[in-house]
Design an enzyme around this catalytic site. Sequence first.
Site, short mmCIF file in Angstrom:
data_model
loop_
_atom_site.label_atom_id
_atom_site.label_comp_id
_atom_site.label_asym_id
_atom_site.label_seq_id
_atom_site.Cartn_x
_atom_site.Cartn_y
_atom_site.Cartn_z
CB THR A 1 -0.89 0.05 1.26
OG1 THR A 1 -0.04 0.18 2.42
CG2 THR A 1 -1.74 -1.20 1.40
CB THR B 1 -5.75 -2.93 4.35
OG1 THR B 1 -5.78 -2.24 5.61
CG2 THR B 1 -4.50 -2.54 3.57
CB ILE C 1 -7.90 2.88 11.27
CG1 ILE C 1 -8.10 4.23 11.98
CG2 ILE C 1 -9.12 1.98 11.45
CD1 ILE C 1 -8.26 4.12 13.49
NE ARG D 1 26.08 -5.27 38.46
CZ ARG D 1 26.77 -4.96 39.54
NH1 ARG D 1 27.78 -5.73 39.92
NH2 ARG D 1 26.48 -3.89 40.25
CE1 TYR D 2 22.71 -7.32 43.39
CE2 TYR D 2 24.29 -8.44 41.98
CZ TYR D 2 24.02 -7.61 43.05
OH TYR D 2 25.05 -7.07 43.78
NE ARG E 1 0.60 14.76 54.85
CZ ARG E 1 -0.35 13.97 55.28
NH1 ARG E 1 -0.85 14.11 56.48
NH2 ARG E 1 -0.81 13.01 54.49
NE ARG F 1 -9.29 10.28 8.21
CZ ARG F 1 -9.90 10.81 9.26
NH1 ARG F 1 -11.03 10.28 9.70
NH2 ARG F 1 -9.39 11.86 9.87
CE LYS G 1 -10.02 -14.63 16.67
NZ LYS G 1 -11.36 -14.04 16.60
CG HIS H 1 20.56 1.76 52.06
ND1 HIS H 1 20.77 0.67 51.23
CD2 HIS H 1 21.53 1.70 53.00
CE1 HIS H 1 21.82 -0.01 51.67
NE2 HIS H 1 22.29 0.60 52.74
#
Length: 500
Positions: A30, A63, A122, A205-206, A496, A60, A133, A265
């Site tokens: 296309t 297909t 689309i 690495r972990y 706060r 638009r 599918k 930490h």
Amino acid sequence: MRAILSVSNKTGIVDFAKCLVEKGFEIISTGGTFKTLRDAGVAVRYVTEITGFPEILEGRVKTLHPAVHGGILARRTPEHLAQLDQQDITPIDLVCVNLYPFRETIAKPDVTFNDAIENIDIGGPAMIRASAKNHESVLIVVDPSDYPEILGNLGNVTSGYRKYLAQKAFAHTAAYDTAIANYLAPSSSLPAQKTVELTQVMELRYGENPHQKAALYREGSQKGTVLDAEVLHGKAMSFNNYTDAEACWNLSTEFSEPTVVGVKHANPCAVGTGETLAQAWQRAYEADPVSIFGGIVAVNRPLDADTARALKDVFLEVILAPEYTPEAFEILSKKKNLRLMKVAQAPKPTLDYKRINGGFVVQEADTLGLEGIQQTVVTRRAPTEQELQDLLFTWRVVKHVKSNAIVVGKDGRTTGIGVGQVNRIWATKQAIEHAGEHARGSVLASDAFFPFDDVVKTAAAAGITAIIQPGGSVRDEDSIKAADELGIAMVFTGVRHFRH
């Protein structure tokens, strides 16, 4: 065999198509893909020859036709093949589609809403989903990097590989729809449904511990200061390095003056400001020379040689800076494992996510700075100019400390930090114990109000001279009275900064 090729990203598409033709495929295409293949001398048929119907509505509809979708969705059973034969429809065995550049379009600074809408594909997603599918019968290709492997597998495609391509296809359309949904979402940012697209950047690495797997992901097409930082030197970053680096850099951006932040930490352990970075580093180091060992440091200025010479004598995991002078880089890069990160400039996140079992809690990110507080003096004694500067300094720091949080500081550096305690008096005692003799003459910031006057009394006994806190407790008057009796100045912010 028949294949449909209709791609926005045309990387490698000509060679892919030529190889398909060599392997006996008839190519249908296309629009721009058809022109690219035709101009390259590939034998290709335009989709309207197959559908018998012209493109309409400015392209638009191309297909969306039974001759296409019937050929894609038909299972290779006698019943389905008989129906195709009755309708003179040829089965389609391979679909190669990637979508209109929606994400690239909305990233342009001058894009209009209509331009964005016109780049919502689309027909492409419809073909991808139909092919995925029916992946037992149709190969679906959405990623140009898969072309070589697909060509190598033709004639011996396993069901597992077909399933892999189908999963990748559905992930492709899901990410596309997520980008569109997020673009159209109202600016309130908390719609009834929220989809998040994560794309793996790299495996780590972990995780927090060696028995946990981990990876770094990007959300959609967003940029991140630490996520997109360039590791100029040192070994690979770990899961903990990234989370600590993010916390470290975020705090450094609260300050406009030269600032050095140390994090351990994910909590600040030391913060210093100064007229130069070297002075800021010295103040930060003196704030907690024990905890900063093995920590992460961020500087909010280009890192210079004087500061680098001071930093090299301390064991650090990571240093973050917007730039490194050549001399500074030469000094620090002699440390083999030290990671030197050049941070990228990126917008701050608007949302904060926290995982809970089965879902997330989501909130707006806490981006409120000094401009959002009241600075209301509630005691008879107002803070001195120096005390006020120290109060605002500690207030900016306490925003980034896990609750319950208390920060003690003076003269442009933290002297003690109380982190993550289950009650405020424990956090206060921790911060004061950390400060030691430096508590005298310091000021204190609290991330939330005082439920009792015990914090004021404990602070006064340690020689703290001024306090900044949100206010709002039913016992505020008790704390104010205690402060007045003990000669402490106290400022309420009306805001706060809980951080869990």
